[in-house]
Scaffold this motif. Structure first.
Motif, mmCIF file in Angstrom:
data_model
loop_
_atom_site.group_PDB
_atom_site.id
_atom_site.type_symbol
_atom_site.label_atom_id
_atom_site.label_comp_id
_atom_site.label_asym_id
_atom_site.label_seq_id
_atom_site.Cartn_x
_atom_site.Cartn_y
_atom_site.Cartn_z
ATOM 1 N N ASP A 109 0.446 4.720 -2.173
ATOM 2 C CA ASP A 109 -0.153 4.339 -0.894
ATOM 3 C C ASP A 109 -0.576 5.656 -0.263
ATOM 4 O O ASP A 109 0.252 6.379 0.299
ATOM 5 C CB ASP A 109 0.857 3.596 -0.019
ATOM 6 C CG ASP A 109 0.293 3.217 1.354
ATOM 7 O OD1 ASP A 109 -0.681 3.854 1.801
ATOM 8 O OD2 ASP A 109 0.848 2.305 1.988
ATOM 9 N N ARG A 143 2.535 -0.094 2.421
ATOM 10 C CA ARG A 143 2.190 -1.500 2.633
ATOM 11 C C ARG A 143 1.524 -2.019 1.362
ATOM 12 O O ARG A 143 0.702 -1.309 0.756
ATOM 13 C CB ARG A 143 1.279 -1.661 3.834
ATOM 14 C CG ARG A 143 1.990 -1.375 5.151
ATOM 15 C CD ARG A 143 1.052 -1.332 6.332
ATOM 16 N NE ARG A 143 0.213 -2.524 6.414
ATOM 17 C CZ ARG A 143 -0.674 -2.724 7.406
ATOM 18 N NH1 ARG A 143 -0.807 -1.813 8.365
ATOM 19 N NH2 ARG A 143 -1.406 -3.819 7.422
ATOM 20 N N PRO A 144 1.875 -3.218 0.913
ATOM 21 C CA PRO A 144 1.359 -3.711 -0.373
ATOM 22 C C PRO A 144 -0.153 -3.644 -0.493
ATOM 23 O O PRO A 144 -0.672 -3.226 -1.539
ATOM 24 C CB PRO A 144 1.856 -5.163 -0.404
ATOM 25 C CG PRO A 144 3.061 -5.176 0.460
ATOM 26 C CD PRO A 144 2.774 -4.181 1.551
ATOM 27 N N GLU A 145 -0.865 -4.038 0.561
ATOM 28 C CA GLU A 145 -2.328 -4.100 0.467
ATOM 29 C C GLU A 145 -2.971 -2.721 0.350
ATOM 30 O O GLU A 145 -4.137 -2.598 -0.019
ATOM 31 C CB GLU A 145 -2.897 -4.856 1.668
ATOM 32 C CG GLU A 145 -2.720 -4.161 3.010
ATOM 33 C CD GLU A 145 -1.409 -4.500 3.714
ATOM 34 O OE1 GLU A 145 -1.321 -4.252 4.930
ATOM 35 O OE2 GLU A 145 -0.489 -5.024 3.040
ATOM 36 N N ARG A 146 -2.209 -1.661 0.679
ATOM 37 C CA ARG A 146 -2.747 -0.303 0.557
ATOM 38 C C ARG A 146 -2.348 0.360 -0.760
ATOM 39 O O ARG A 146 -2.832 1.447 -1.070
ATOM 40 C CB ARG A 146 -2.242 0.560 1.721
ATOM 41 C CG ARG A 146 -2.754 0.152 3.081
ATOM 42 C CD ARG A 146 -2.529 1.260 4.101
ATOM 43 N NE ARG A 146 -1.165 1.749 4.113
ATOM 44 C CZ ARG A 146 -0.354 1.750 5.177
ATOM 45 N NH1 ARG A 146 -0.793 1.253 6.331
ATOM 46 N NH2 ARG A 146 0.862 2.232 5.101
ATOM 47 N N GLU A 199 -0.160 -8.247 -8.316
ATOM 48 C CA GLU A 199 -1.137 -8.954 -7.485
ATOM 49 C C GLU A 199 -0.463 -10.029 -6.641
ATOM 50 O O GLU A 199 -0.821 -10.246 -5.477
ATOM 51 C CB GLU A 199 -2.232 -9.535 -8.366
ATOM 52 C CG GLU A 199 -3.123 -8.456 -8.977
ATOM 53 C CD GLU A 199 -4.126 -8.981 -9.980
ATOM 54 O OE1 GLU A 199 -5.079 -8.248 -10.316
ATOM 55 O OE2 GLU A 199 -3.959 -10.131 -10.450
ATOM 56 N N GLY A 202 0.909 -8.760 -3.519
ATOM 57 C CA GLY A 202 -0.060 -8.316 -2.534
ATOM 58 C C GLY A 202 -0.602 -6.924 -2.750
ATOM 59 O O GLY A 202 -1.286 -6.385 -1.865
ATOM 60 N N VAL A 203 -0.318 -6.319 -3.904
ATOM 61 C CA VAL A 203 -0.824 -4.973 -4.180
ATOM 62 C C VAL A 203 -2.350 -5.006 -4.198
ATOM 63 O O VAL A 203 -2.969 -5.867 -4.841
ATOM 64 C CB VAL A 203 -0.267 -4.453 -5.515
ATOM 65 C CG1 VAL A 203 -0.974 -3.174 -5.950
ATOM 66 C CG2 VAL A 203 1.240 -4.209 -5.373
ATOM 67 N N GLY A 204 -2.942 -4.045 -3.481
ATOM 68 C CA GLY A 204 -4.369 -4.100 -3.212
ATOM 69 C C GLY A 204 -5.282 -3.862 -4.394
ATOM 70 O O GLY A 204 -6.357 -4.457 -4.472
ATOM 71 N N ALA A 205 -4.890 -3.001 -5.309
ATOM 72 C CA ALA A 205 -5.768 -2.673 -6.436
ATOM 73 C C ALA A 205 -4.923 -2.344 -7.652
ATOM 74 O O ALA A 205 -3.965 -1.572 -7.557
ATOM 75 C CB ALA A 205 -6.662 -1.483 -6.088
#
Length: 244
Positions: A109, A143-146, A199, A202-205
């Motif tokens: 992150d 944060r997961p999405e980042r 995924e 919530g991992v972004g990429a």
């Protein structure tokens, strides 16, 4: 006015460019596989020089196919004992994972300045090393999405043959990993299962290196020919000043 910018770097080695003799030829970075310790020491120094860090800034693990995660805040004189994932927030500290068919996972992150290196073999992936390392990263502000994830070279579903009962068991714990090999036999694609797990969290990429260690002779593979050496996946952060 200046601000500190942190950039994440990742490296995956091959078996070329080192000092080890067959069957560890030549850039073996594992010190537990029977290779000449002096050759391994020289290879590790060459790795450090290649990424522009002092050898003592590389942190190694005593990998045991478990789900222990260690948060490190500085260099370690010895490999971190009995652990399969390292997490840090310290720039200039490189985390190293060793593999020869298992999945190396490098996570970051960049905004929070949190990175991780994970050893995910069949056993570790099955018992949940990935959720444990994500939990550790989130505790440090990630944060997961980042989070960006990189899954390095590993045994592919085309070639990773296992008994049918083992495939069913791993699939029950790591959905998406069951597959059929090129020979039509039961197989596992751990990277597919891990990608699905990341995924779902919530991992972004998620990026995947397509190379198969069993098929690619430029990589070490325990299944193709033991004894053999170990590849390294390395992740670290560089900090630099930027004008605002």
């Amino acid at each position: 006015m200046t601000a500190t910018v942190v950039r994440t770097r990742r490296v995956t080695t091959t078996r070329a460019g080192g000092f080890s003799r067959a069957p560890y030829d030549s850039f073996n970075l594992g010190d537990h596989v029977g290779d000449d310790p002096e050759a391994v020491r020289r290879n590790r120094i060459r790795l450090a020089e290649g990424i522009g860090l002092a050898p003592e800034r590389l942190v190694w693990m005593e990998q045991v196919h478990g789900r222990a995660v260690e948060i490190v805040d500085g260099p370690r004189a010895e490999p971190v004992p009995v652990t399969d994932a390292l997490v840090t927030t310290v720039p200039g500290l490189a985390l190293v994972v060793l593999t020869a068919d298992c999945v190396p996972i490098l996570l970051s992150d960049d905004e929070a300045g949190v990175i991780a290196a994970v050893h995910a073999g069949r056993v570790g992936a099955r018992i949940g090393i990935v959720p444990r390392v994500l939990e550790a990263m989130l505790s440090l502000g990630a944060r997961p999405e980042r989070i960006g994830a990189f899954l390095g070279p590993a045994a592919s579903g085309r070639r990773y043959e296992v008994p049918a009962a083992m495939r069913a068991d791993v699939e029950a714990h790591l959905p998406g990993s069951a597959t059929t090999t090129a020979a039509g036999t039961p197989g596992l694609d751990l990277r597919a299962g891990i990608r699905r797990q990341l995924e779902a969290a919530g991992v972004g990429a998620v990026a995947v290196d397509p190379r198969c260690t069993i098929e690619d002779a430029t990589l070490f593979s325990h299944r193709r020919g033991a004894p053999t050496g170990r590849l390294a996946g390395v992740i670290w952060m560089e900090s630099e000043s930027a004008a605002q």
